[in-house]
Scaffold this motif. Structure first.
Motif, PDB file in Angstrom:
ATOM      1  N   TYR A  11     -14.861 -33.612   2.185  1.00  0.00           N
ATOM      2  CA  TYR A  11     -16.200 -33.972   1.740  1.00  0.00           C
ATOM      3  C   TYR A  11     -16.911 -32.711   1.254  1.00  0.00           C
ATOM      4  CZ  TYR A  11     -17.530 -32.382   6.423  1.00  0.00           C
ATOM      5  OH  TYR A  11     -17.691 -31.647   7.557  1.00  0.00           O
ATOM      6  N   LEU A  12     -17.828 -32.883   0.299  1.00  0.00           N
ATOM      7  CA  LEU A  12     -18.593 -31.749  -0.216  1.00  0.00           C
ATOM      8  C   LEU A  12     -19.815 -31.523   0.648  1.00  0.00           C
ATOM      9  CD1 LEU A  12     -18.461 -32.360  -4.069  1.00  0.00           C
ATOM     10  CD2 LEU A  12     -17.165 -30.705  -2.723  1.00  0.00           C
ATOM     11  N   ASN A  13     -20.054 -30.249   0.956  1.00  0.00           N
ATOM     12  CA  ASN A  13     -21.185 -29.891   1.782  1.00  0.00           C
ATOM     13  C   ASN A  13     -21.560 -28.442   1.487  1.00  0.00           C
ATOM     14  OD1 ASN A  13     -23.167 -30.117   3.712  1.00  0.00           O
ATOM     15  ND2 ASN A  13     -21.778 -30.388   5.431  1.00  0.00           N
ATOM     16  N   ARG A  14     -22.768 -28.050   1.773  1.00  0.00           N
ATOM     17  CA  ARG A  14     -23.181 -26.662   1.630  1.00  0.00           C
ATOM     18  C   ARG A  14     -22.500 -25.881   2.745  1.00  0.00           C
ATOM     19  NH1 ARG A  14     -24.514 -24.782  -2.177  1.00  0.00           N
ATOM     20  NH2 ARG A  14     -26.094 -23.468  -2.870  1.00  0.00           N
ATOM     21  N   ALA A  15     -21.883 -24.758   2.412  1.00  0.00           N
ATOM     22  CA  ALA A  15     -21.177 -23.943   3.393  1.00  0.00           C
ATOM     23  C   ALA A  15     -21.729 -22.524   3.365  1.00  0.00           C
ATOM     24  CB  ALA A  15     -19.686 -23.937   3.084  1.00  0.00           C
ATOM     25  N   GLU A  23     -21.512 -24.683  -2.339  1.00  0.00           N
ATOM     26  CA  GLU A  23     -20.943 -25.990  -2.061  1.00  0.00           C
ATOM     27  C   GLU A  23     -19.444 -25.820  -1.866  1.00  0.00           C
ATOM     28  OE1 GLU A  23     -20.828 -29.408  -4.996  1.00  0.00           O
ATOM     29  OE2 GLU A  23     -22.533 -29.924  -3.704  1.00  0.00           O
TER      30      GLU A  23
END
Length: 42
Positions: A11-15, A23
């Motif tokens: 899943y895409l998420n801010r890291a 992202e």
């Protein structure tokens, strides 16, 4: 006979790690471990 292909969804998420803030495609760390334990080689 070729080996089966195992796909694992992410899943895409801010890291944020150190100076990185972007992202990223993430997955729980247990997923690849569980695939290996079930017989996946990579």
């Amino acid at each position: 006979m070729s080996e089966p292909l195992i796909g694992v969804t992410t899943y895409l998420n801010r890291a944020r790690w150190g100076v990185w803030d972007m992202e990223a495609a993430l997955l729980p760390a247990a997923y690849p471990r569980l695939v290996r334990e079930a017989g996946g080689s990579r």
